[in-house]
Motif scaffolding. Structure first.
Motif, mmCIF file in Angstrom:
data_model
loop_
_atom_site.group_PDB
_atom_site.id
_atom_site.type_symbol
_atom_site.label_atom_id
_atom_site.label_comp_id
_atom_site.label_asym_id
_atom_site.label_seq_id
_atom_site.Cartn_x
_atom_site.Cartn_y
_atom_site.Cartn_z
ATOM 1 N N TRP A 36 0.840 -1.208 0.000
ATOM 2 C CA TRP A 36 0.000 0.000 0.000
ATOM 3 C C TRP A 36 0.866 1.245 0.000
ATOM 4 O O TRP A 36 2.007 1.235 0.456
ATOM 5 C CB TRP A 36 -0.892 0.022 1.243
ATOM 6 N N THR A 80 -3.329 0.500 -3.127
ATOM 7 C CA THR A 80 -2.006 -0.086 -3.379
ATOM 8 C C THR A 80 -1.196 0.736 -4.392
ATOM 9 O O THR A 80 -1.745 1.480 -5.198
ATOM 10 C CB THR A 80 -2.137 -1.535 -3.897
ATOM 11 N N GLY A 107 2.463 -2.344 -6.093
ATOM 12 C CA GLY A 107 1.813 -2.913 -4.917
ATOM 13 C C GLY A 107 0.714 -3.894 -5.259
ATOM 14 O O GLY A 107 0.475 -4.851 -4.541
#
Ligand SMILES: Nc1nc2c(c(=O)[nH]1)N[C@H]1C(S)=C(S)[C@@H](COP(=O)(O)O)O[C@H]1N2
Ligand SMILES: [Mo]
Length: 356
Positions: A192, A235, A271
């Motif tokens: 994240w 993310t 991410g």
């Protein structure tokens, strides 16, 4: 890339950027960023915390509220994970029209080994009650943003916390957290953007309703108009950065490179899904060729190294790199605007003069 001469950056933003530094790009050579070179972002003041009297309170919708000291946390089974963390505002200073906030260029990133306790294990011990949907992480730092007095706090869905690799970290790169990175305890949520990883934790509150404090409701949302709710930021989008080759000119940081074989190295991360490729352009993005990706030995949550062999010919060049991930997301060539100046993962451009 040449720095725009028409910057609208103010002294207030210079004040922010002096407090919150980015990683020097040459430090991308380190697998693990020496902690003093890791980027830093603190909205308010760095709290002064006495660890002897400090406690983490775990409460809200749980069977057994607990109050944990640093020793209690250290006595639990430890996990350590290498995590690439990046600010959601990275790239903001390249967005037009200008967005007032921490004026990051491209370097709000770092990779560290965070050691601590799994969030899931602490929540399981406290016993999450039926009907709970998220946990709120509250920091000790207080300030005013958007005219609202607040402590820095953000929430995350429980399913993300119970299945994910989030940890409560008391060490980074083998040392207690330094004050600026959240001493004595911070949340670290791999994959994240950094705003989620609340520093100087004081409390975890399990909740049955979504938290709508300032940092959830107003900040960290992609919005195009003030009065729309927008979409929450989660993310990290894919990004790659190169170590600028050659030597810099002091003021512009433009590069001078000797003609001949030049190895360009860098890092790439995403991410949402693994990085599957990095392409390099030596002509400002007209043509692209694949870089060689390094191994994934740092693990899923850390950046990958990459390298590219360039035969540098005399003249002016603009070097670019572009990452893509397994979900098919690829860095765009140009930034796009939103109110908060978030999520600008447009390709890096490095101006180079090659001398014969
Ligand atoms: N308590 C608290 N936690 C915080 C912040 C903050 O200002 N206060 N900033 C967040 C943001 S926006 C980022 S990008 C990361 C930066 O972490 P670092 O300073 O350790 O690099 O911390 C997050 N956690
Ligand atoms: Mo951030």
């Amino acid at each position: 890339m040449a720095i725009a001469d028409t910057s609208e950056i103010t002294l207030a933003e210079l004040q922010l950027s002096g407090r919150n530094h980015s990683i020097p790009l040459e430090a991308l050579r380190h697998d693990i960023t020496p902690i003093g070179l890791h980027y830093l972002l603190t909205h308010f003041d760095i709290p002064y915390v006495d660890a002897a009297s400090w406690r983490l309170e775990v409460g809200g919708l749980v069977e057994r509220p607990v109050s944990l000291s640093l020793d209690d946390l250290r006595a639990r089974p430890a996990v350590e994970v290498a995590v690439t963390m990046e600010c959601a505002g990275n790239g903001r200073a390249h967005i037009e029209p200008h967005v007032f906030s921490q004026p990051w260029l491209l370097e709000a990133v770092g990779t560290a080994r965070w050691r601590g306790v799994s969030v899931a294990s602490v929540l399981e011990d406290a016993g999450v009650r039926d009907g709970a949907i998220e946990a709120l992480f509250t920091g000790l730092d207080r300030g005013i943003d958007g005219g609202e007095e607040q402590v820095y706090e953000r929430s995350l869905p429980l399913d993300e916390l119970l299945r994910g690799d989030a940890l409560l970290a008391y060490e980074v790169n083998g040392q207690p957290l330094p004050p600026q990175h959240g001493y004595p305890l911070r949340l670290v949520v791999p994959g994240w953007y950094g705003m989620t990883s609340v520093k100087w934790l004081s409390r975890i509150t399990v909740r049955e309703e979504p938290f709508d404090g300032y940092q959830m409701r107003h900040a960290y949302r992609v919005r195009y108009e003030e009065d729309e709710p927008g979409l929450p930021i989660t993310t990290m989008a894919p990004r790659s950065l190169m170590v600028p080759p050659g030597i810099p000119e002091f003021r512009s940081r433009e590069r001078l490179v000797q003609a001949g074989a030049c190895e360009i190295v860098g890092r790439a991360w995403s991410g949402g899904a693994e990085v599957v490729g990095v392409d390099v352009s030596v002509d400002g993005g007209e043509t692209w060729a694949p870089a060689e990706l390094g191994d994934a030995s740092l693990g899923r949550w850390a950046w990958r190294s990459w390298r590219f062999s360039w035969n540098a010919e005399p003249g002016e060049h603009e070097l670019c790199c572009r990452a893509r991930d397994a979900a098919g997301n690829e860095q765009p060539l140009e930034p796009s605007w939103n109110l908060g100046g978030y999520l600008n993962n447009a390709v890096q451009r490095v101006g180079v003069t090659v001398s014969a």
